[in-house]
Design an enzyme around this catalytic site. Sequence first.
Site, PDB file in Angstrom:
ATOM      1  N   GLY A 171       0.320  -4.996   1.750  1.00  0.00           N
ATOM      2  CA  GLY A 171      -0.891  -5.178   0.943  1.00  0.00           C
ATOM      3  C   GLY A 171      -0.616  -5.852  -0.389  1.00  0.00           C
ATOM      4  O   GLY A 171      -1.504  -6.464  -0.980  1.00  0.00           O
ATOM      5  N   HIS A 183       0.863  -1.192   0.000  1.00  0.00           N
ATOM      6  CA  HIS A 183       0.000   0.000   0.000  1.00  0.00           C
ATOM      7  C   HIS A 183       0.900   1.244   0.000  1.00  0.00           C
ATOM      8  O   HIS A 183       1.922   1.272   0.698  1.00  0.00           O
ATOM      9  CB  HIS A 183      -0.859  -0.025   1.265  1.00  0.00           C
ATOM     10  CG  HIS A 183      -2.162   0.712   1.147  1.00  0.00           C
ATOM     11  ND1 HIS A 183      -2.241   2.050   0.850  1.00  0.00           N
ATOM     12  CD2 HIS A 183      -3.438   0.275   1.292  1.00  0.00           C
ATOM     13  CE1 HIS A 183      -3.512   2.405   0.828  1.00  0.00           C
ATOM     14  NE2 HIS A 183      -4.257   1.380   1.084  1.00  0.00           N
ATOM     15  N   TYR A 232      -5.002  -4.966  10.566  1.00  0.00           N
ATOM     16  CA  TYR A 232      -5.442  -5.538   9.298  1.00  0.00           C
ATOM     17  C   TYR A 232      -6.937  -5.863   9.345  1.00  0.00           C
ATOM     18  O   TYR A 232      -7.561  -5.797  10.410  1.00  0.00           O
ATOM     19  CB  TYR A 232      -4.593  -6.771   8.957  1.00  0.00           C
ATOM     20  CG  TYR A 232      -4.307  -6.827   7.473  1.00  0.00           C
ATOM     21  CD1 TYR A 232      -3.481  -5.874   6.885  1.00  0.00           C
ATOM     22  CD2 TYR A 232      -4.888  -7.761   6.650  1.00  0.00           C
ATOM     23  CE1 TYR A 232      -3.239  -5.869   5.525  1.00  0.00           C
ATOM     24  CE2 TYR A 232      -4.648  -7.769   5.286  1.00  0.00           C
ATOM     25  CZ  TYR A 232      -3.826  -6.825   4.734  1.00  0.00           C
ATOM     26  OH  TYR A 232      -3.592  -6.823   3.391  1.00  0.00           O
TER      27      TYR A 232
HETATM   28  C1  LCV Z   1       5.050   4.723  -0.378  1.00  0.00           C
HETATM   29  C2  LCV Z   1       7.164   3.894  -0.724  1.00  0.00           C
HETATM   30  C3  LCV Z   1       6.790   2.638  -0.211  1.00  0.00           C
HETATM   31  C4  LCV Z   1       5.442   2.484   0.220  1.00  0.00           C
HETATM   32  N1  LCV Z   1       4.615   3.555   0.126  1.00  0.00           N
HETATM   33  O1  LCV Z   1      14.077   1.751  -1.669  1.00  0.00           O
HETATM   34  O2  LCV Z   1       0.032  -4.459   4.949  1.00  0.00           O
HETATM   35  S1  LCV Z   1      -0.079  -3.237   5.679  1.00  0.00           S
HETATM   36  O3  LCV Z   1      -1.205  -3.197   6.595  1.00  0.00           O
HETATM   37  O4  LCV Z   1       1.185  -2.876   6.314  1.00  0.00           O
HETATM   38  C5  LCV Z   1      -0.376  -2.010   4.439  1.00  0.00           C
HETATM   39  C6  LCV Z   1      -0.865  -0.732   5.062  1.00  0.00           C
HETATM   40  C7  LCV Z   1       0.830  -1.834   3.603  1.00  0.00           C
HETATM   41  O5  LCV Z   1       0.968  -2.440   2.557  1.00  0.00           O
HETATM   42  O6  LCV Z   1       1.763  -0.888   4.052  1.00  0.00           O
HETATM   43  C8  LCV Z   1       3.003  -0.758   3.283  1.00  0.00           C
HETATM   44  C9  LCV Z   1       3.925  -1.890   3.726  1.00  0.00           C
HETATM   45  N2  LCV Z   1       5.221  -1.777   2.974  1.00  0.00           N
HETATM   46  C10 LCV Z   1       6.395  -1.661   3.586  1.00  0.00           C
HETATM   47  O7  LCV Z   1       6.520  -1.606   4.823  1.00  0.00           O
HETATM   48  C11 LCV Z   1       7.642  -1.568   2.692  1.00  0.00           C
HETATM   49  C12 LCV Z   1       8.222  -0.152   2.821  1.00  0.00           C
HETATM   50  N3  LCV Z   1       9.335   0.041   1.889  1.00  0.00           N
HETATM   51  C13 LCV Z   1      10.578  -0.479   2.188  1.00  0.00           C
HETATM   52  O8  LCV Z   1      10.814  -1.131   3.206  1.00  0.00           O
HETATM   53  C14 LCV Z   1      11.658  -0.192   1.179  1.00  0.00           C
HETATM   54  O9  LCV Z   1      11.213   0.887   0.352  1.00  0.00           O
HETATM   55  C15 LCV Z   1      11.903  -1.431   0.273  1.00  0.00           C
HETATM   56  C16 LCV Z   1      12.606  -2.536   1.103  1.00  0.00           C
HETATM   57  C17 LCV Z   1      10.589  -1.935  -0.347  1.00  0.00           C
HETATM   58  C18 LCV Z   1      12.849  -0.985  -0.883  1.00  0.00           C
HETATM   59  O10 LCV Z   1      13.984  -0.388  -0.317  1.00  0.00           O
HETATM   60  P1  LCV Z   1      14.951   0.461  -1.259  1.00  0.00           P
HETATM   61  O11 LCV Z   1      16.094   0.880  -0.419  1.00  0.00           O
HETATM   62  O12 LCV Z   1      15.174  -0.266  -2.535  1.00  0.00           O
HETATM   63  P2  LCV Z   1      13.690   2.998  -0.733  1.00  0.00           P
HETATM   64  O13 LCV Z   1      13.297   2.555   0.605  1.00  0.00           O
HETATM   65  O14 LCV Z   1      14.759   4.042  -0.880  1.00  0.00           O
HETATM   66  O15 LCV Z   1      12.343   3.515  -1.446  1.00  0.00           O
HETATM   67  C19 LCV Z   1      12.429   4.134  -2.730  1.00  0.00           C
HETATM   68  C20 LCV Z   1      11.265   5.118  -2.772  1.00  0.00           C
HETATM   69  O16 LCV Z   1      10.033   4.372  -2.706  1.00  0.00           O
HETATM   70  C21 LCV Z   1       9.254   4.868  -1.625  1.00  0.00           C
HETATM   71  C22 LCV Z   1      10.258   5.413  -0.636  1.00  0.00           C
HETATM   72  O17 LCV Z   1       9.628   6.343   0.232  1.00  0.00           O
HETATM   73  C23 LCV Z   1      11.256   6.062  -1.574  1.00  0.00           C
HETATM   74  O18 LCV Z   1      10.683   7.276  -2.024  1.00  0.00           O
HETATM   75  P3  LCV Z   1      11.653   8.592  -2.188  1.00  0.00           P
HETATM   76  O19 LCV Z   1      12.693   8.168  -3.191  1.00  0.00           O
HETATM   77  O20 LCV Z   1      10.700   9.661  -2.680  1.00  0.00           O
HETATM   78  O21 LCV Z   1      12.228   8.877  -0.813  1.00  0.00           O
HETATM   79  N4  LCV Z   1       8.459   3.784  -1.047  1.00  0.00           N
HETATM   80  C24 LCV Z   1       8.884   2.549  -0.763  1.00  0.00           C
HETATM   81  N5  LCV Z   1       7.884   1.830  -0.237  1.00  0.00           N
HETATM   82  N6  LCV Z   1       4.973   1.328   0.690  1.00  0.00           N
HETATM   83  N7  LCV Z   1       6.310   4.930  -0.813  1.00  0.00           N
END
Ligand code: LCV
Length: 264
Positions: free
Chosen positions: A113, A69, A143
């Site tokens: 999600g 999400h 959830y």
């Molecule tokens: C917005 C993002 C996101 C993101 N949203 O790259 O299931 S529930 O109930 O939890 C539900 C509510 C849900 O699905 O929640 C989201 C759950 N997802 C996560 O917790 C994953 C969050 N993301 C990460 O942990 C990392 O981004 C990963 C491991 C996926 C990738 O890491 P990496 O180092 O390759 P970055 O973290 O640098 O992210 C690159 C860009 O994508 C955005 C993040 O904010 C960043 O944006 P900026 O370049 O503008 O700073 N991004 C990543 N995930 N879920 N934005």
Amino acid sequence: MSDEDRCILVETLDQRIGMITFNRSAKRNALSKAFLEDVRATLEGFRQSGVRVVILRAASAARVWSAGHDVADLPRGHVDPLGYDDPLEMTLRAVQRFPGPVIAMVTGAVWGGACDLAMTCDIAIGDPTSSFCMTPARLGVPYNASGLIHFIGRVGLNIAKEMFFTASPIDAQRAANLGLLNHLVEADELESFTLAMARQIASLSGAAIEVIKEQFRVLTMTRPLPVETFERIHALRAKVYNSHDYSEAIQAFLEKRPPRFTGN
Ligand code: LCV
């Protein structure tokens, strides 16, 4: 809107196989409102044009299938973050109601999600880079009941609890062992294997498959709930999405810092 600007790329193969490729890599294919609206509109277009099988995928060799999400789209508190009309929930129902199998072709990490999306698909095929991590406890998200039913149905109660309580990734081999993946294939075979299955399905009776899929849906989603139980679930979830933990977790994510949970 040019393809570069779209969150998804769309193509139809052999007139009967639809392919949706996630195209928001800068945000790790996070499922934003616009992204999900485009997926739903594409599924409706596929339905109208007689597409019989749909493949959901990321770009080849993607490290992240989808980061789940889009956190920036989540309410800051006092609103159910996964309510019935949430764009992700609407899209999960669209996948369930599409009149043919939807196949998740998975490369890379699947978060939150997006795990629910992959699990709501009728079939999931992954390569060794695929992994699955359920994250509500990281974000203070209570959830929702239909999502929990998806997981219980797919991997069973114990594994579903482990996924939600630990928020730890499950790797490809274990995902295949648990039935999260129907097939685990080598990365260089993933697309050909998936397309071969899609062509096999598209060669069969679409009418029979459509009715069998709908029977699976109604039979697995039917959970007679006493009204009191329904109301108690609603009240329990409201306590969490009105909590400090939830609003702190969302703020912490946006500020790129670890959340400070207080349990309230
Ligand atoms: C917005 C993002 C996101 C993101 N949203 O790259 O299931 S529930 O109930 O939890 C539900 C509510 C849900 O699905 O929640 C989201 C759950 N997802 C996560 O917790 C994953 C969050 N993301 C990460 O942990 C990392 O981004 C990963 C491991 C996926 C990738 O890491 P990496 O180092 O390759 P970055 O973290 O640098 O992210 C690159 C860009 O994508 C955005 C993040 O904010 C960043 O944006 P900026 O370049 O503008 O700073 N991004 C990543 N995930 N879920 N934005």
